[in-house]
Motif scaffolding. Structure first.
Motif, PDB file in Angstrom:
ATOM      1  N   VAL A   4       0.863  -1.018   0.064  1.00  0.00           N
ATOM      2  CA  VAL A   4      -0.029  -0.001  -0.032  1.00  0.00           C
ATOM      3  C   VAL A   4       0.781   1.423  -0.055  1.00  0.00           C
ATOM      4  O   VAL A   4       1.695   1.345   0.912  1.00  0.00           O
ATOM      5  N   LEU A   5       0.535   2.202  -0.896  1.00  0.00           N
ATOM      6  CA  LEU A   5       1.600   3.226  -1.217  1.00  0.00           C
ATOM      7  C   LEU A   5       1.199   4.483  -0.378  1.00  0.00           C
ATOM      8  O   LEU A   5       2.051   5.351  -0.017  1.00  0.00           O
ATOM      9  N   THR A   6      -0.168   4.600  -0.305  1.00  0.00           N
ATOM     10  CA  THR A   6      -0.705   6.044   0.236  1.00  0.00           C
ATOM     11  C   THR A   6      -1.062   5.546   1.900  1.00  0.00           C
ATOM     12  O   THR A   6      -1.589   4.645   2.162  1.00  0.00           O
ATOM     13  N   LEU A   7      -0.913   6.965   2.440  1.00  0.00           N
ATOM     14  CA  LEU A   7      -1.446   6.646   3.965  1.00  0.00           C
ATOM     15  C   LEU A   7      -2.835   6.232   3.790  1.00  0.00           C
ATOM     16  O   LEU A   7      -3.322   5.426   4.644  1.00  0.00           O
ATOM     17  N   ALA A   8      -3.751   6.908   2.944  1.00  0.00           N
ATOM     18  CA  ALA A   8      -4.943   6.583   2.908  1.00  0.00           C
ATOM     19  C   ALA A   8      -5.462   5.176   2.532  1.00  0.00           C
ATOM     20  O   ALA A   8      -6.379   4.551   3.212  1.00  0.00           O
ATOM     21  N   GLY A   9      -4.297   4.574   1.651  1.00  0.00           N
ATOM     22  CA  GLY A   9      -4.574   3.118   1.462  1.00  0.00           C
ATOM     23  C   GLY A   9      -4.157   2.302   2.628  1.00  0.00           C
ATOM     24  O   GLY A   9      -4.820   1.290   2.624  1.00  0.00           O
ATOM     25  N   TYR A  10      -3.531   2.799   3.213  1.00  0.00           N
ATOM     26  CA  TYR A  10      -2.655   2.027   4.328  1.00  0.00           C
ATOM     27  C   TYR A  10      -3.793   2.064   5.455  1.00  0.00           C
ATOM     28  O   TYR A  10      -4.008   0.675   6.034  1.00  0.00           O
ATOM     29  N   ILE A  11      -4.378   2.966   5.769  1.00  0.00           N
ATOM     30  CA  ILE A  11      -5.525   3.026   6.772  1.00  0.00           C
ATOM     31  C   ILE A  11      -6.884   2.159   6.335  1.00  0.00           C
ATOM     32  O   ILE A  11      -7.234   1.533   7.099  1.00  0.00           O
ATOM     33  N   ARG A  12      -7.123   2.138   5.017  1.00  0.00           N
ATOM     34  CA  ARG A  12      -8.093   1.337   4.541  1.00  0.00           C
ATOM     35  C   ARG A  12      -7.823  -0.483   4.754  1.00  0.00           C
ATOM     36  O   ARG A  12      -8.535  -1.054   5.210  1.00  0.00           O
ATOM     37  N   GLU A  13      -6.759  -0.573   4.509  1.00  0.00           N
ATOM     38  CA  GLU A  13      -6.211  -1.881   4.955  1.00  0.00           C
ATOM     39  C   GLU A  13      -5.823  -2.306   6.407  1.00  0.00           C
ATOM     40  O   GLU A  13      -6.307  -3.365   6.893  1.00  0.00           O
ATOM     41  N   TYR A  14      -5.526  -1.300   7.152  1.00  0.00           N
ATOM     42  CA  TYR A  14      -5.339  -1.449   8.726  1.00  0.00           C
ATOM     43  C   TYR A  14      -6.690  -1.575   9.398  1.00  0.00           C
ATOM     44  O   TYR A  14      -6.908  -2.419  10.138  1.00  0.00           O
ATOM     45  N   GLU A  15      -7.785  -0.909   8.924  1.00  0.00           N
ATOM     46  CA  GLU A  15      -9.091  -1.022   9.414  1.00  0.00           C
ATOM     47  C   GLU A  15      -9.521  -2.413   9.147  1.00  0.00           C
ATOM     48  O   GLU A  15     -10.330  -2.853  10.178  1.00  0.00           O
ATOM     49  N   LEU A  16      -9.394  -2.993   8.112  1.00  0.00           N
ATOM     50  CA  LEU A  16      -9.631  -4.381   7.930  1.00  0.00           C
ATOM     51  C   LEU A  16      -9.132  -5.511   8.880  1.00  0.00           C
ATOM     52  O   LEU A  16      -9.734  -6.638   8.893  1.00  0.00           O
ATOM     53  N   THR A  17      -7.874  -5.236   9.483  1.00  0.00           N
ATOM     54  CA  THR A  17      -7.484  -6.043  10.324  1.00  0.00           C
ATOM     55  C   THR A  17      -7.611  -5.773  11.842  1.00  0.00           C
ATOM     56  O   THR A  17      -6.772  -6.419  12.558  1.00  0.00           O
ATOM     57  N   ARG A  18      -8.105  -4.675  12.083  1.00  0.00           N
ATOM     58  CA  ARG A  18      -8.327  -4.236  13.434  1.00  0.00           C
ATOM     59  C   ARG A  18      -9.683  -4.061  13.696  1.00  0.00           C
ATOM     60  O   ARG A  18     -10.594  -3.747  12.978  1.00  0.00           O
ATOM     61  N   GLU A  19     -10.192  -4.160  14.996  1.00  0.00           N
ATOM     62  CA  GLU A  19     -11.247  -3.736  15.626  1.00  0.00           C
ATOM     63  C   GLU A  19     -11.255  -2.260  15.911  1.00  0.00           C
ATOM     64  O   GLU A  19     -10.903  -1.977  16.789  1.00  0.00           O
ATOM     65  N   LEU A  20     -11.662  -1.447  15.103  1.00  0.00           N
ATOM     66  CA  LEU A  20     -11.902   0.064  15.004  1.00  0.00           C
ATOM     67  C   LEU A  20     -13.428   0.359  15.036  1.00  0.00           C
ATOM     68  O   LEU A  20     -14.093  -0.198  14.226  1.00  0.00           O
ATOM     69  N   ARG A  21     -13.830   1.311  15.856  1.00  0.00           N
ATOM     70  CA  ARG A  21     -15.104   1.911  15.957  1.00  0.00           C
ATOM     71  C   ARG A  21     -15.193   2.620  14.607  1.00  0.00           C
ATOM     72  O   ARG A  21     -14.205   3.293  13.966  1.00  0.00           O
ATOM     73  N   ALA A  22     -16.305   2.840  14.273  1.00  0.00           N
ATOM     74  CA  ALA A  22     -16.749   3.666  13.075  1.00  0.00           C
ATOM     75  C   ALA A  22     -16.324   4.735  13.241  1.00  0.00           C
ATOM     76  O   ALA A  22     -15.903   5.494  12.255  1.00  0.00           O
ATOM     77  N   ASP A  23     -16.477   5.737  14.361  1.00  0.00           N
ATOM     78  CA  ASP A  23     -16.212   6.972  14.479  1.00  0.00           C
ATOM     79  C   ASP A  23     -14.629   7.253  14.492  1.00  0.00           C
ATOM     80  O   ASP A  23     -14.409   8.039  13.883  1.00  0.00           O
ATOM     81  N   SER A  24     -13.960   6.362  14.963  1.00  0.00           N
ATOM     82  CA  SER A  24     -12.670   6.268  14.799  1.00  0.00           C
ATOM     83  C   SER A  24     -12.157   6.342  13.253  1.00  0.00           C
ATOM     84  O   SER A  24     -11.210   7.117  13.036  1.00  0.00           O
TER      85      SER A  24
END
Length: 78
Positions: free
Chosen positions: A9-29
């Motif tokens: 994943v090259l961009t910060l936005a792309g990384y966060i999209r991948e990160y949220e798939l592997t972590r339990e994050l609240r929707a507001d976070s």
């Protein structure tokens, strides 16, 4: 696992999209992260890549964000 995500994943936005798939994050976070990344990308005038991301770039963004009128509390929340 994170190392594989970073290299694919090259961009910060792309990384966060991948990160949220592997972590339990609240929707507001996730929502707040996406707002911050959009502000950061807009300030940078291009999507921020992981290669560009460093302490100095983040500090410059936060200082400019504060100078633009954001309160100290809002800046700290980013």
């Amino acid at each position: 696992m994170v190392r594989n995500m970073v290299s694919s994943v090259l961009t910060l936005a792309g990384y966060i999209r991948e990160y949220e798939l592997t972590r339990e994050l609240r929707a507001d976070s996730v929502y707040q992260l996406s707002i911050t990344i959009r502000l950061f990308d807009r300030w940078h005038k291009a999507p921020v890549t992981l290669d560009e991301l460093d302490e100095r770039l983040v500090s410059e963004f936060l200082m400019d964000y504060h100078r633009s009128g954001a309160s100290a509390a809002t800046v700290r929340s980013k």
